[in-house]
Design an enzyme around this catalytic site. Structure first.
Site, short mmCIF file in Angstrom:
data_model
loop_
_atom_site.label_atom_id
_atom_site.label_comp_id
_atom_site.label_asym_id
_atom_site.label_seq_id
_atom_site.Cartn_x
_atom_site.Cartn_y
_atom_site.Cartn_z
N GLU A 36 86.77 10.92 24.61
CA GLU A 36 86.87 10.73 25.95
C GLU A 36 87.44 12.15 26.56
OE1 GLU A 36 88.48 8.83 23.78
OE2 GLU A 36 87.28 6.89 23.77
N PRO A 50 86.10 15.95 8.72
CA PRO A 50 86.65 14.44 8.86
C PRO A 50 87.15 14.34 10.24
CG PRO A 50 88.27 16.03 7.69
CD PRO A 50 86.83 16.55 7.88
N ARG A 51 87.07 13.11 10.73
CA ARG A 51 87.47 12.94 12.15
C ARG A 51 88.94 13.33 12.39
NH1 ARG A 51 84.96 12.32 17.19
NH2 ARG A 51 86.16 11.07 18.76
N GLY A 108 88.93 21.25 16.99
CA GLY A 108 88.07 22.02 17.84
C GLY A 108 87.31 22.89 17.48
N GLU A 109 86.40 22.58 16.33
CA GLU A 109 85.55 23.63 15.72
C GLU A 109 84.03 23.12 15.69
OE1 GLU A 109 87.17 27.41 13.58
OE2 GLU A 109 87.64 25.52 12.76
N ASN A 134 79.70 10.65 19.56
CA ASN A 134 78.66 11.49 20.57
C ASN A 134 77.69 12.04 19.78
OD1 ASN A 134 77.84 12.80 22.55
ND2 ASN A 134 79.70 13.54 23.39
N PRO A 135 76.41 11.46 19.99
CA PRO A 135 75.29 12.02 19.72
C PRO A 135 74.66 13.18 20.35
CG PRO A 135 74.65 10.18 20.99
CD PRO A 135 76.20 10.11 20.97
N GLU A 164 76.60 15.79 21.16
CA GLU A 164 77.03 17.29 20.46
C GLU A 164 76.27 17.99 19.67
OE1 GLU A 164 81.70 15.82 21.70
OE2 GLU A 164 81.02 15.76 19.47
#
Length: 427
Positions: free
Chosen positions: A65, A272-273, A314-315, A339-340, A342
């Protein structure tokens, strides 16, 4: 406005909840789930001063988000001189990303706990002129006290699953009371809009705009790192498994083992998330016999590397540029998908599991265009990776996906105009 006994009871408890809230924050801090430098912000105590002039406050629950509103924030600040933006989130990871990516005149703070004294302290300090919630995180005390001050409130990227809608219909007056406080609700698709109408939200307050994630620009990248890693991966096929959750890494590594029968020097970039799981994941993979390089440890890739564990924040823009094929996680377990847009914005072919309720409309569009491969079960991932890695197949998937990403409406511009109009009316 609809009054709800459930909401009134919640608000009553929120008035006396500060001792519980303090203890909750303390325990989360001990577990590493709160920022040790900034945890007091969760109790609405901050050293950051409110800037002069109008201020729009955005609340975004977590990483996805938060990333979806960055372009919108930049657009608002460009269009309105003297405007300031406050962005609140609730996770350490999202804070780290926003701190580095928010433009000047935009401030990040942790959202206060939903105890009335903390909420009032937060609102007294920041005095927002307009408030914007993203997606579906609804905190009753925060909504109630913001609305009570006469601050216009908007819900953008509105999303509500069929399961949540069904549960809320059992407490319909509760849902009406909370959603009815929003000046305008911008739904991601017509199905979500209809669910909100069935919960008692007036149809006149709902607009179907699509998702801000469709309007987002490609994820940023460090060009130096991209050049270096491109050279290191030279001559070796690569695929990416991004935003994975517990329960998915086993399926991903099984798929990797399968795919390496065909592509013998194939490297998996595993993202990993939640990067804090990196050490645990690395230990498990090494125990299984994989040769793992862990990015957070600064370890270097060599020709013997099987899996590159990208346990950093952030990578994703780097990994999607390096990998011609990407599996997007949160979709083989009941998370609801991520998110698809990205990977597809960066030309990486899209693979995903069956659980994509969070982005169902977007994934449906990719499927209809032939721009994504849906995996019905974990065992199907390996063959799908092999198929997608064929150069012609990867290119065809990426081209079909691009047709979807390029046709998305400019949601950011619509929301920007709406918020600037709100500020003009309030002036």
């Amino acid at each position: 406005m609809t009054r709800s006994v459930t909401v009134l009871a919640y608000l009553g408890l929120a008035e006396i909840a500060m001792p519980i809230a303090r203890e909750m924050v303390r325990r989360r801090l001990l577990r590493g789930k709160e920022d040790p430098e900034r945890w007091r912000e969760r109790l609405a105590r901050t050293d950051e001063l409110r800037p002069d002039g109008p201020l729009i406050w955005f609340h975004a629950a977590s990483i996805g988000e938060a990333l979806s509103i960055i372009d919108l924030v930049g657009l608002l600040l460009k269009e309105r001189e003297g405007l300031n933006v406050l962005v609140t989130t609730g996770t350490v990871t999202s804070a780290a990303i926003l701190t580095s990516r928010l433009p000047p005149r935009a401030i990040h703070q942790y959202v206060p706990v939903d105890a009335a004294p903390a909420v009032r302290r937060f609102l007294n300090h920041w005095r927002p002129d307009t408030a914007v919630w993203t997606e579906s995180e609804i905190w009753p005390a925060l909504i109630h006290h913001t609305h009570r001050r006469g601050c216009p409130m908007y819900l953008v990227n509105a999303r509500i699953s069929a399961k949540t809608a069904s549960r809320l219909r059992m407490v319909r007056r509760y849902a009406q009371s909370l959603f009815g406080r929003f000046t305008r609700i911008l739904a991601q698709d017509r199905v979500i809009a209809e669910r909100l109408v069935k919960l008692g939200v007036p149809r006149t307050r709902i607009e179907v705009t699509g998702s801000l994630k469709e309007s987002a620009t490609p994820l940023p990248v460090d060009e130096v790192q991209l050049k270096e890693l491109t050279q290191r991966f030279a001559g070796q096929p690569v695929w990416c498994a991004a935003s994975t959750h517990p329960g998915e890494e086993d399926a991903v590594t099984a798929a990797h083992r399968y795919a390496r029968r065909i592509f013998h020097h194939l490297i998996l970039i595993l993202v990993p998330r939640h990067p804090e799981r990196g050490d645990e994941i690395a230990a498990n993979l090494r125990e299984e016999g994989w040769r793992v390089v862990q990015r957070s440890k600064g370890e270097a890739i060599d020709r013997a590397t099987d899996i590159y564990l990208a346990d950093t924040i952030g990578e994703l823009g780097l990994w999607y540029r390096l990998a011609p094929v990407s599996f997007v996680g949160g979709s083989l377990v009941r998370i609801g998908g991520h998110n698809p847009f990205e990977p597809t914005l960066l030309g990486s072919a899209l693979l995903h599991g069956p659980y994509v309720a969070n982005f169902s409309h977007a994934y449906d569009r990719f499927q209809r265009a032939g721009g994504a491969v849906a995996i019905s079960e974990p065992d199907a991932l390996g063959p799908a990776v092999v198929d997608a890695l064929a150069p012609d197949r990867a290119a065809a998937l990426a081209a079909a996906a691009w047709s979807v990403t390029s046709e998305g409406a400019d949601v950011a511009t619509r929301v920007c105009d709406m918020l600037l109009e709100s500020l003009e009316r309030a002036a």
